[in-house]
Write a protein that holds these residues in place. Structure first.
Motif, PDB file in Angstrom:
ATOM      1  N   ILE A 328       0.862  -1.178   0.000  1.00  0.00           N
ATOM      2  CA  ILE A 328       0.000   0.000   0.000  1.00  0.00           C
ATOM      3  C   ILE A 328       0.902   1.232   0.000  1.00  0.00           C
ATOM      4  O   ILE A 328       1.670   1.455   0.936  1.00  0.00           O
ATOM      5  CB  ILE A 328      -0.929   0.014   1.231  1.00  0.00           C
ATOM      6  N   VAL A 331      -2.782   6.284   0.883  1.00  0.00           N
ATOM      7  CA  VAL A 331      -4.110   6.146   1.479  1.00  0.00           C
ATOM      8  C   VAL A 331      -4.800   7.497   1.385  1.00  0.00           C
ATOM      9  O   VAL A 331      -4.284   8.499   1.917  1.00  0.00           O
ATOM     10  CB  VAL A 331      -4.018   5.695   2.955  1.00  0.00           C
ATOM     11  N   PHE A 342      -0.514   5.383   8.057  1.00  0.00           N
ATOM     12  CA  PHE A 342      -1.654   4.708   7.436  1.00  0.00           C
ATOM     13  C   PHE A 342      -2.942   5.004   8.202  1.00  0.00           C
ATOM     14  O   PHE A 342      -3.972   5.336   7.619  1.00  0.00           O
ATOM     15  CB  PHE A 342      -1.393   3.196   7.407  1.00  0.00           C
ATOM     16  N   CYS A 353     -12.570   5.274   1.624  1.00  0.00           N
ATOM     17  CA  CYS A 353     -11.112   5.167   1.542  1.00  0.00           C
ATOM     18  C   CYS A 353     -10.711   4.765   0.138  1.00  0.00           C
ATOM     19  O   CYS A 353     -11.402   3.988  -0.532  1.00  0.00           O
ATOM     20  CB  CYS A 353     -10.567   4.177   2.572  1.00  0.00           C
ATOM     21  N   LEU A 355      -7.166   3.516  -1.829  1.00  0.00           N
ATOM     22  CA  LEU A 355      -5.801   3.049  -1.641  1.00  0.00           C
ATOM     23  C   LEU A 355      -5.110   2.878  -2.979  1.00  0.00           C
ATOM     24  O   LEU A 355      -5.701   2.366  -3.939  1.00  0.00           O
ATOM     25  CB  LEU A 355      -5.793   1.700  -0.899  1.00  0.00           C
TER      26      LEU A 355
END
Length: 395
Positions: A328, A331, A342, A353, A355
């Motif tokens: 990831i 974010v 995060f 959200c 990502l």
């Protein structure tokens, strides 16, 4: 009709064999130990304690059906004394919290070596005397054929199933830094319907039916073989490492199968084949361990992004199709490199959200999802965290 009737009786006797219940008990305790370990590292369980039991009889039962047909057509027979010895060795090789030694190479291989080395003239009475005679007169060619078939089954199961449901963990490197690892621990029950020669079972149980094949008496007995597997992975994707192990065990099974005709013509070679199978199977395990430990840590802290160590089943992260080993990077548009970043970036939008993720092939993809009450602080992903991060837990 006689064969069909006796086969149905043999399947029913599967539930008389104590190994069936022993495997269930061992799988339960191993599952409990795994959940305890996961709670220690992440303050939550990753998989239910029934995970090990889930794989216990499937797809092993289907493989057992195939092996039963092959052994029956090939005329493979195993005396009741050998089955008793196989069961004893299975129990002895079942460690309290690992399935590491429950490979057919060890279970059947050690059985063959013991049968070959067992001296004659041992004092015994009753069924034990009959079993010792069975062991001393063991049909080595049938045993090596059974070894080959079960090694093929082991290789296939590791290749196709061994990488599923691996359990994440946090370990320490030699320098004391946290690193991620995965443990695969499986126990597959593979019940095989075997021909038992003579009237050994009838002497023990007068009601035990028999069938006649080419003028000889046989009984059918469904033996629950246990195929165990254990592997720790920290240097590459668990699925790739375990798949490689499965293919190598499968190759070993093919090699043993090709050598079976030699054992039928020269039974003494069966012991040599079994001994080589033990050594090669152990070599496969040791080489994998050394290669993995000498490789760079796959699940470790990175300068950019967070590598996904685990995904909790039925969590928002699983519904977003996030995978172990993916990284990831951003974010909600914010670059992240540790768990605290995060978490804070996730709070920027408590209802949604987005990502940015690098998949295992290094390709960028975007994952997005609406968040609901209770989900904004727990997506269900597990990371390796540095000492500066808060305590490890599901995020």
């Amino acid at each position: 009709m006689e064969i069909i009737t006796e086969g149905l009786h043999g399947i029913g006797r599967f539930f008389l064999h104590p190994l069936t219940y022993f495997f269930i008990m061992v799988a339960f305790f191993v599952g409990q130990a795994r959940v305890k370990r996961e709670r220690k590292y992440f303050h939550t369980r990753v998989f239910d304690f029934v995970l090990e039991s889930k794989y216990l009889f499937f797809p092993g039962i289907l493989i057992g059906i195939v092996l039963s047909i092959i052994t029956f057509i090939a005329g493979v027979y195993i005396p009741i004394g050998i089955i008793a010895l196989l069961s004893l060795i299975t129990v002895l090789l079942s460690g309290p919290f690992t399935f590491r030694w429950l490979s057919p190479a060890y279970v059947i291989g050690f059985t063959m070596v013991i049968a070959f080395l067992l001296p004659e003239g041992l004092a015994a009475e009753g069924p034990l005397k009959t079993w010792l005679t069975d062991i001393q007169e063991a049909p080595l060619s049938s045993l090596v054929a059974l070894l080959a078939l079960l090694l093929l089954a082991e290789g296939y199961l590791i290749w196709k199933v061994g990488g599923k449901g691996t359990s994440p963990a946090i370990l320490k490197s030699k320098r004391g830094f946290p690193i991620g690892a995965h443990f695969s621990q499986k126990l597959w029950g593979v019940p095989v319907l075997l021909l038992i020669p003579g009237d050994g079972l009838v002497k023990l149980f007068s009601w035990w039916p028999t069938l006649s094949l080419q003028g000889e008496a046989f009984s059918l007995f469904l033996v629950p073989f246990g195929i165990g597997f254990f592997q720790k992975v920290q240097g590459m994707l668990p699925s790739e490492s375990i798949e490689n192990t499965g293919k190598r065990v499968l190759a070993l099974g093919i090699a043993v199968m090709l050598s079976v005709p030699a054992a039928f013509f020269f039974p003494i070679t069966a012991v040599f084949i079994a001994s080589i199978a033990i050594l090669i199977r152990e070599f496969i395990s040791i080489q994998q361990k050394l290669k993995d430990e000498n490789a760079p840590f796959f699940f470790s802290k990175r300068e950019k992004g967070l590598v996904i160590l685990g995904v909790i089943p039925k969590s928002p992260a699983e519904k977003m199709e996030m995978k172990v080993g993916e990284v990831i990077v951003k974010v909600n548009g914010v670059a992240v490199s540790n768990v605290n970043e995060f978490y804070h970036a996730l709070q920027l939008n408590r209802a949604y959200c987005k990502l940015e993720v690098n998949d295992v092939n290094g390709e960028v993809r975007f994952v997005q999802r609406a968040l609901y009450d209770g989900e904004h602080h727990e997506l269900g992903v597990l990371f390796v965290q540095s000492h500066q991060d808060r305590e490890p837990e599901a995020v």
